[in-house]
Enzyme design. Structure first.
Site, short mmCIF file in Angstrom:
data_model
loop_
_atom_site.label_atom_id
_atom_site.label_comp_id
_atom_site.label_asym_id
_atom_site.label_seq_id
_atom_site.Cartn_x
_atom_site.Cartn_y
_atom_site.Cartn_z
N GLY A 1 -68.24 -18.31 25.10
CA GLY A 1 -66.92 -18.18 25.70
C GLY A 1 -66.82 -17.19 26.83
CB CYS B 1 -95.07 -19.54 47.00
SG CYS B 1 -93.29 -19.78 46.80
CG HIS C 1 -90.01 -21.35 44.25
ND1 HIS C 1 -90.78 -20.25 44.56
CD2 HIS C 1 -88.71 -20.99 44.48
CE1 HIS C 1 -90.00 -19.27 44.98
NE2 HIS C 1 -88.74 -19.69 44.94
ZN LIG Z 1 -92.86 -19.67 44.52
#
Ligand SMILES: [Zn+2]
Length: 360
Positions: A211, A304, A330
């Site tokens: 809540g 990356c 990612h």
């Molecule tokens: Zn990343």
């Protein structure tokens, strides 16, 4: 279930680093649980999640009941075998769907949900039975989330109903798993006090805070959260339901919360909304079409390390589903890296100096 399933290992102020051991499986807190409502984290396999170092995922009792054929679950023994996830599963009860879904009737003994294939009268007993059949390691009680959080009386009647269902849920709970109660009461301190008193009396293995995050201002949110955590037992896990911005997680940990879940990192990833250590990257923007840089130079995830913004921008442009997958990996890795930083700061006792940049 072993009564010592939860052990606080390190403390820094109110923040805790803890070990949770259930059915020969374990995870450390603070923890972020990726949300796989229907038994899948969209675009990822269970193998991907293991590579990302997650040890617990969240799935939803009601959606699993509606979407996975009961015989399939029976043939596979449980959902762990079906989805090939050997680590811990927490099942949300389906109570929140009484708030978010339109086709339902709430009555004193449960909630009738309707969908195009079948109906279900989700009573506390039924809810506990389904969670047992799924093979959930952490069960959550059936609760009712009032539609009108700004009306004191509606919130009061709702928490009384949730309390009745909590008592029944405890009665029908299978002892091979652990059971979390839920604290309700909206933004009203008096109602939170009642819910705390009544829920603690039932003696759950852990406590969820429900809540919050449904339109209240940040000041009220912080005040209520502080009050609840202060009044919860220190030897049980605490779970803030549905919170997932990095800054909320850090605030929660500083106040003593152990567990978090949210659809934000995965849902946003599929919309090209990426979290980085230097803020939000909206990868679909034209300015990234020629960028040879990774999403985030500081991120250690496999995406990356291997892909450019230009390529991911292109995948979105041609509506290639790989875009959703790469961005989900990612964003989840980014969350996991932040959680790791939080854990380290608890160990080195400097969480109050820790600043995280996760966007919003
Ligand atoms: Zn990343």
């Amino acid at each position: 279930m072993n009564k010592n399933f939860f052990k606080v290992k390190k403390k820094c102020g109110f923040s805790r680093l803890s070990l949770v051991s259930i059915n020969d499986k374990f995870f450390f807190t603070p923890v972020f649980m990726p949300v796989g409502t229907m038994g899948v984290i969209k675009t990822l396999s269970s193998y991907d999640l293991e590579i990302l170092k997650f040890r617990i995922i969240l799935t939803n009792t009601l959606h699993v009941f509606f979407n996975i054929n009961k015989k399939v679950l029976k043939n596979n023994i449980n959902i762990h075998n079906f989805i090939k996830w050997k680590k811990i599963i927490l099942t949300d009860s389906g109570g929140y769907q009484a708030y978010s879904l339109k086709s339902k009737i709430i009555h004193k003994n449960g909630i009738i949900f309707k969908n195009k294939n079948n109906n279900i009268n989700l009573t506390p007993k039924k809810c506990m039975n389904i969670q047992t059949k799924i093979g959930s390691d952490i069960n959550v009680v059936l609760d009712e989330c009032p539609e009108n959080y700004n009306d004191f009386l509606s919130v009061y009647y709702s928490l009384k109903l949730s309390n009745k269902w909590s008592i029944e849920s405890k009665k029908f709970h299978n002892k091979n798993s652990i059971l979390f109660g839920i604290i309700h009461g909206g933004i009203y301190p008096d109602l939170r006090k009642i819910s705390l008193y009544e829920t603690k009396k039932i003696e759950f293995d852990g406590y969820s805070i429900g809540g919050l995050g449904i339109g209240e201002n940040y000041f009220d949110f912080k005040k209520i959260l502080k009050y609840i955590v202060k009044n919860l037992p220190s030897n049980k896990p605490r779970y803030l339901m549905g919170f997932g911005f990095i800054k909320d997680i850090l605030l929660g940990v500083k106040l003593g919360i152990d567990m978090f879940d949210c659809v934000i990192p995965t849902r946003h990833a599929r919309n090209g909304f990426l979290y980085t250590f230097s803020g939000i990257v909206k990868i679909k923007k034209k300015k990234y079409a020629l960028s040879k840089e990774p999403i985030d130079k500081k991120c250690i995830c496999s995406i990356c390390k291997n892909y450019t913004k230009s390529y991911i921008n292109y995948l979105f442009k041609i509506k290639e589903t790989l875009a959703y997958r790469l961005c989900t990996i990612h964003n989840l890795s980014f969350y996991e890296q932040n959680i790791r930083n939080i854990k380290r700061s608890i160990i080195s006792k400097n969480i109050y100096k820790l600043k995280l940049n996760g966007g919003k």
